[in-house]
Write a protein that holds these residues in place. Structure first.
Motif, PDB file in Angstrom:
ATOM      1  N   TYR A   7       0.838  -1.204   0.000  1.00 45.31           N
ATOM      2  CA  TYR A   7       0.000   0.000   0.000  1.00 45.31           C
ATOM      3  C   TYR A   7       0.875   1.257   0.000  1.00 45.31           C
ATOM      4  O   TYR A   7       0.650   2.184  -0.784  1.00 45.31           O
ATOM      5  CB  TYR A   7      -0.918  -0.014   1.217  1.00 45.31           C
ATOM      6  CG  TYR A   7      -1.702   1.267   1.420  1.00 45.31           C
ATOM      7  CD1 TYR A   7      -2.926   1.456   0.791  1.00 45.31           C
ATOM      8  CD2 TYR A   7      -1.196   2.288   2.235  1.00 45.31           C
ATOM      9  CE1 TYR A   7      -3.633   2.630   0.964  1.00 45.31           C
ATOM     10  CE2 TYR A   7      -1.905   3.468   2.407  1.00 45.31           C
ATOM     11  CZ  TYR A   7      -3.121   3.634   1.777  1.00 45.31           C
ATOM     12  OH  TYR A   7      -3.822   4.794   1.940  1.00 45.31           O
ATOM     13  N   THR A   9       3.997   1.688  -0.900  1.00 44.77           N
ATOM     14  CA  THR A   9       4.737   1.843  -2.158  1.00 44.77           C
ATOM     15  C   THR A   9       3.833   2.410  -3.253  1.00 44.77           C
ATOM     16  O   THR A   9       4.211   3.330  -3.986  1.00 44.77           O
ATOM     17  CB  THR A   9       5.329   0.492  -2.601  1.00 44.77           C
ATOM     18  OG1 THR A   9       6.217   0.008  -1.596  1.00 44.77           O
ATOM     19  CG2 THR A   9       6.074   0.639  -3.924  1.00 44.77           C
ATOM     20  N   ALA A  10       2.620   1.843  -3.365  1.00 46.17           N
ATOM     21  CA  ALA A  10       1.675   2.313  -4.380  1.00 46.17           C
ATOM     22  C   ALA A  10       1.271   3.759  -4.126  1.00 46.17           C
ATOM     23  O   ALA A  10       1.178   4.571  -5.057  1.00 46.17           O
ATOM     24  CB  ALA A  10       0.443   1.412  -4.395  1.00 46.17           C
ATOM     25  N   TYR A  11       1.060   4.095  -2.865  1.00 44.79           N
ATOM     26  CA  TYR A  11       0.648   5.452  -2.502  1.00 44.79           C
ATOM     27  C   TYR A  11       1.714   6.470  -2.900  1.00 44.79           C
ATOM     28  O   TYR A  11       1.411   7.518  -3.506  1.00 44.79           O
ATOM     29  CB  TYR A  11       0.379   5.515  -1.003  1.00 44.79           C
ATOM     30  CG  TYR A  11      -0.119   6.851  -0.513  1.00 44.79           C
ATOM     31  CD1 TYR A  11      -1.410   7.298  -0.797  1.00 44.79           C
ATOM     32  CD2 TYR A  11       0.700   7.682   0.254  1.00 44.79           C
ATOM     33  CE1 TYR A  11      -1.868   8.518  -0.345  1.00 44.79           C
ATOM     34  CE2 TYR A  11       0.258   8.912   0.705  1.00 44.79           C
ATOM     35  CZ  TYR A  11      -1.032   9.327   0.410  1.00 44.79           C
ATOM     36  OH  TYR A  11      -1.476  10.540   0.856  1.00 44.79           O
ATOM     37  N   THR A  13       4.047   6.125  -5.174  1.00 42.58           N
ATOM     38  CA  THR A  13       4.156   6.153  -6.634  1.00 42.58           C
ATOM     39  C   THR A  13       3.089   7.045  -7.236  1.00 42.58           C
ATOM     40  O   THR A  13       3.354   7.849  -8.140  1.00 42.58           O
ATOM     41  CB  THR A  13       4.037   4.729  -7.205  1.00 42.58           C
ATOM     42  OG1 THR A  13       5.080   3.916  -6.675  1.00 42.58           O
ATOM     43  CG2 THR A  13       4.123   4.748  -8.725  1.00 42.58           C
ATOM     44  N   ILE A  14       1.871   6.916  -6.744  1.00 41.92           N
ATOM     45  CA  ILE A  14       0.771   7.717  -7.278  1.00 41.92           C
ATOM     46  C   ILE A  14       0.951   9.189  -6.934  1.00 41.92           C
ATOM     47  O   ILE A  14       0.724  10.074  -7.772  1.00 41.92           O
ATOM     48  CB  ILE A  14      -0.575   7.171  -6.768  1.00 41.92           C
ATOM     49  CG1 ILE A  14      -0.859   5.823  -7.438  1.00 41.92           C
ATOM     50  CG2 ILE A  14      -1.721   8.154  -7.047  1.00 41.92           C
ATOM     51  CD1 ILE A  14      -2.038   5.079  -6.882  1.00 41.92           C
ATOM     52  N   CYS A  24      -6.524   9.479  -3.617  1.00 38.58           N
ATOM     53  CA  CYS A  24      -5.829   8.216  -3.883  1.00 38.58           C
ATOM     54  C   CYS A  24      -5.731   7.337  -2.644  1.00 38.58           C
ATOM     55  O   CYS A  24      -5.711   6.110  -2.765  1.00 38.58           O
ATOM     56  CB  CYS A  24      -4.464   8.459  -4.500  1.00 38.58           C
ATOM     57  SG  CYS A  24      -3.246   9.205  -3.400  1.00 38.58           S
ATOM     58  N   LEU A  28      -6.970   3.609  -3.091  1.00 44.34           N
ATOM     59  CA  LEU A  28      -6.060   2.471  -2.898  1.00 44.34           C
ATOM     60  C   LEU A  28      -6.574   1.525  -1.822  1.00 44.34           C
ATOM     61  O   LEU A  28      -6.427   0.303  -1.927  1.00 44.34           O
ATOM     62  CB  LEU A  28      -4.661   2.956  -2.540  1.00 44.34           C
ATOM     63  CG  LEU A  28      -3.843   3.578  -3.671  1.00 44.34           C
ATOM     64  CD1 LEU A  28      -2.489   4.026  -3.153  1.00 44.34           C
ATOM     65  CD2 LEU A  28      -3.672   2.604  -4.830  1.00 44.34           C
ATOM     66  N   GLN A  60      -0.736  -4.667  -7.849  1.00 43.65           N
ATOM     67  CA  GLN A  60       0.133  -3.767  -8.601  1.00 43.65           C
ATOM     68  C   GLN A  60      -0.418  -3.499 -10.002  1.00 43.65           C
ATOM     69  O   GLN A  60      -0.311  -2.382 -10.519  1.00 43.65           O
ATOM     70  CB  GLN A  60       1.548  -4.345  -8.670  1.00 43.65           C
ATOM     71  CG  GLN A  60       2.262  -4.306  -7.322  1.00 43.65           C
ATOM     72  CD  GLN A  60       3.495  -5.191  -7.263  1.00 43.65           C
ATOM     73  OE1 GLN A  60       3.676  -6.097  -8.082  1.00 43.65           O
ATOM     74  NE2 GLN A  60       4.359  -4.937  -6.280  1.00 43.65           N
ATOM     75  N   CYS A  63      -3.170  -1.000  -9.596  1.00 44.92           N
ATOM     76  CA  CYS A  63      -2.609   0.320  -9.327  1.00 44.92           C
ATOM     77  C   CYS A  63      -2.075   0.962 -10.609  1.00 44.92           C
ATOM     78  O   CYS A  63      -2.203   2.176 -10.810  1.00 44.92           O
ATOM     79  CB  CYS A  63      -1.501   0.224  -8.286  1.00 44.92           C
ATOM     80  SG  CYS A  63      -2.109  -0.152  -6.625  1.00 44.92           S
TER      81      CYS A  63
END
Length: 294
Positions: A7, A9-11, A13-14, A24, A28, A60, A63
């Protein structure tokens, strides 16, 4: 990798790559809920769980699609409207809270009408007609949709919500099939003018153009539908449209010019004039009863 690490990492990145990060964090968490099966509010307690390689890959991939601008609702495959679940995806307009004002207006207009017959024009996912039927089980709703892709969602959502009183019709609201005399017409038609189409958010641009574009000035459907459906309404029957944030006055004038009386406006929760409605005069001719789609 743990769920929480995925979570985070994705946050990040966005936040670094999205033009409009907006909501976001919420979005997410919804994707986490979809992939891992636990309520998003339990992330602090469940985040230490190890994600399987398949789950990590699925999350992923979702995302990446989200970062490309694909709407959250399409990724989830379902969205709530008026407390009901609706299947959504590529090719159908996403139900929005603003449109619940149209449902509330329809219910108000029909509160003294027993066993009403309703036409939901440009029905899309069916959210308006199905929501009306959920509150008025005595109603018969004809949900008319031109797009074959959206029509599939309409049929799915009728079954998903056990909406036995809703009948899906594949056809054009501007060239309607034979219908019985109607007590009410409701519609959330395309109403975005050409000048605004290119300025839409990336997520909205993923939605079908034919459900958004209302002609050069956004009023194509508002000019055509009132006169087209006035003869199909019973005397005293009502028509109600969702409108854009700055369109209520002009649509009110179009309804009055088409012969409707008692023209009024309802506001959404943000205070925006969102729905315009009117009634057919009681002394107008009763429409000829024709073969219904029973």
């Amino acid at each position: 990798m743990t769920v929480l690490q995925l979570y985070q990492t994705a946050y990040q990145t966005i936040l670094q790559n999205a033009q409009e990060p907006g909501s976001c964090a919420f979005d997410l968490s919804c994707l986490l809920e979809l992939v891992f099966g636990f309520d998003r509010f339990h992330l602090p307690s469940c985040g230490s769980r190890e994600a399987s390689p398949a789950q990590a890959e699925q999350f992923q991939a979702l995302c990446a699609r989200y970062l490309s601008g694909e709407p959250l609702q399409y990724l989830l495959g379902e969205w709530e409207f008026f407390g009901l679940p609706f299947a959504v995806g590529e090719g159908v307009l996403i139900p929005r809270p603003d449109t619940e004002t149209l449902v509330e207006t329809g219910l108000s207009l029909l509160r003294r009408t027993a066993s009403p017959v309703i036409a939901d024009l440009c029905a899309g996912s069916g959210c308006v007609g199905i929501a009306l039927a959920s509150q008025r089980p005595d109603a018969t709703v004809y949900a008319l949709e031109r797009s074959e892709q959206a029509f599939g969602y309409l049929q799915t959502n009728i079954g998903k919500n056990h909406a036995q009183g809703v009948r899906a019709l594949l056809g054009d609201a501007l060239s309607p099939p034979v219908l019985p005399p109607l007590d009410c017409v409701v519609s959330n038609p395309p109403y975005i003018p050409r000048c605004e189409m290119e300025t839409l958010q990336p997520q909205v641009k993923h939605e079908p153009r034919m459900a958004l574009f209302g002609g050069e000035d956004g009023y194509d459907f508002y000019r055509a539908l009132p006169a087209l459906y006035l003869p199909r309404l019973k005397p005293g029957g009502a028509i109600a449209f969702e409108v854009g944030y700055n369109q209520a006055e002009q649509v009110s004038n179009l309804l009055a010019a088409a012969g409707y009386i008692g023209v009024g406006v309802e506001h959404d929760l943000a205070g925006i004039a969102r729905v315009v409605y009117g009634r057919k005069p009681l002394d107008s001719p009763t429409p000829v009863r024709t073969k219904s789609h029973a």
